[in-house]
Design an enzyme around this catalytic site. Structure first.
Site, PDB file in Angstrom:
ATOM      1  N   PRO A   2       0.828  -1.208   0.000  1.00 27.55           N
ATOM      2  CA  PRO A   2       0.000   0.000   0.000  1.00 27.55           C
ATOM      3  C   PRO A   2       0.865   1.262   0.000  1.00 27.55           C
ATOM      4  CG  PRO A   2      -0.702  -1.554   1.686  1.00 27.55           C
ATOM      5  CD  PRO A   2       0.604  -2.046   1.165  1.00 27.55           C
ATOM      6  N   LYS A  51       2.617   6.932   5.028  1.00 28.21           N
ATOM      7  CA  LYS A  51       2.053   5.586   5.024  1.00 28.21           C
ATOM      8  C   LYS A  51       1.659   5.118   6.430  1.00 28.21           C
ATOM      9  CE  LYS A  51       5.309   4.271   1.565  1.00 28.21           C
ATOM     10  NZ  LYS A  51       6.098   3.160   1.041  1.00 28.21           N
ATOM     11  N   ARG A 256      14.855  -2.185  -3.397  1.00 27.14           N
ATOM     12  CA  ARG A 256      13.478  -2.312  -3.860  1.00 27.14           C
ATOM     13  C   ARG A 256      13.519  -2.463  -5.371  1.00 27.14           C
ATOM     14  NH1 ARG A 256      10.341   0.570  -0.162  1.00 27.14           N
ATOM     15  NH2 ARG A 256       8.541  -0.216  -1.288  1.00 27.14           N
TER      16      ARG A 256
END
Ligand code: ZN
Length: 301
Positions: A2, A51, A256
């Site tokens: 998310p 987040k 990532r």
């Protein structure tokens, strides 16, 4: 995972269900919070900060206001259910980490990555390090630009993922913003022609998506055409037809994935091994000696 827009929407949904209502019972299935009891407290508001999710609870006689802090990390979510319902099979019972029951609605935190309870006055310890929040009321392009350029040699994609620079971007918006700007994610931030314009682009992308479930960066809602680069490794670029590629970005152990079109986004791609790749989530071709742990995008040669 998310990203800021999903977390923003989650906060809005939780706020609509819980704000102004008293918690009748709570169940925090988290080792450090096993004995915490939030019953009798009113939910004041639920907000997002990048987040992070902050559920603010009123104080009670002699006790300070509290904030229940949660982070969805890779696969967490919050469900809002009618109090007394069983979740309608949408979630597993074993994944439940938090339950807040009010008279009408029950909020269920599922597979959360972080759950902690702090005095509201100490929230700064949790989120004070964050850069400007892309979807927060105080979004500040100038401050984000200052933080972005603080390390001019740093790769753009890595800097965007650093929540201390700006809060809310994950690998999806990083890939899409770099594509739309026509720059490789490995471009040193100091080489960006117009950093403020780039940050406004990132802000527009999240803002445009915050009210919808599907993340769209192409303006095309058709399946497979909703975004340019993210998770499209091995597929033809929607703009030029060149094969989209993926490589790791950032420093170990926090690398990532960064997806990009080598033609539309010229520039360095230092960890790309040049092998054929598959879209994210595609079934890796079976190989007798292939390791199950091997990322899908490296399983084909
Ligand atoms: Zn292209």
């Amino acid at each position: 995972m998310p990203e800021g827009d999903v977390v923003w929407r989650t906060a809005r949904r939780l706020h609509a269900a819980l704000a102004g209502r008293e918690v009748l019972s709570s169940d925090l299935r988290w080792p450090s919070l096993a004995t915490a009891d939030l019953s009798g407290r009113d939910v004041l508001e639920v907000v997002s900060a990048g987040k992070h999710l902050l559920t603010r609870l009123a104080g009670t006689a002699g006790e300070a206001p509290l904030t229940l802090h949660s982070h969805l990390r890779m696969e967490g979510s919050w469900y809002v259910e009618r109090t007394g319902s069983d979740g309608n099979g949408r979630r597993s019972a074993s994944g439940v980490r938090a339950v807040l029951v009010t008279a009408a609605w029950t909020a269920v935190g599922h597979r959360l990555g972080v759950l902690e309870l702090v005095p509201t006055a100490a929230e700064g310890d949790l989120v004070g390090h964050l850069g400007p929040d892309l979807l927060g009321p105080g979004w500040d392009t100038a401050e984000a630009r200052r933080r972005l350029l603080a390390a001019p040699g740093r790769a753009l994609g890595e800097a965007l993922l650093d929540q201390r620079v700006l809060a809310g971007v994950g690998t999806f918006y990083m890939a899409e913003a770099c594509f739309l700007a026509g720059v490789s994610p490995w471009t040193p931030v100091g080489d960006l022609p117009d950093p403020a314009a780039f940050l406004r682009l990132v802000h527009r992308l999240l803002d445009a998506n915050k009210d919808r479930v599907q993340q769209v960066t192409t303006g095309d809602l058709r399946r497979g055409r909703q975004n340019y680069a993210h998770a499209r490794s091995g597929l033809p670029c929607l703009r030029c037809g060149t094969t989209v590629r993926v490589a790791l970005i950032g420093r170990a152990p926090q690398e990532r994935t960064a997806f990009y079109c080598p033609r539309c986004q010229p520039g360095p791609a230092p960890t790309d091994d040049g092998r054929a790749q598959q879209p994210l989530g595609a079934q890796p071709r079976r190989r007798a000696h292939a390791s199950a742990a091997r990322p899908a995008y490296r399983a084909r040669r």
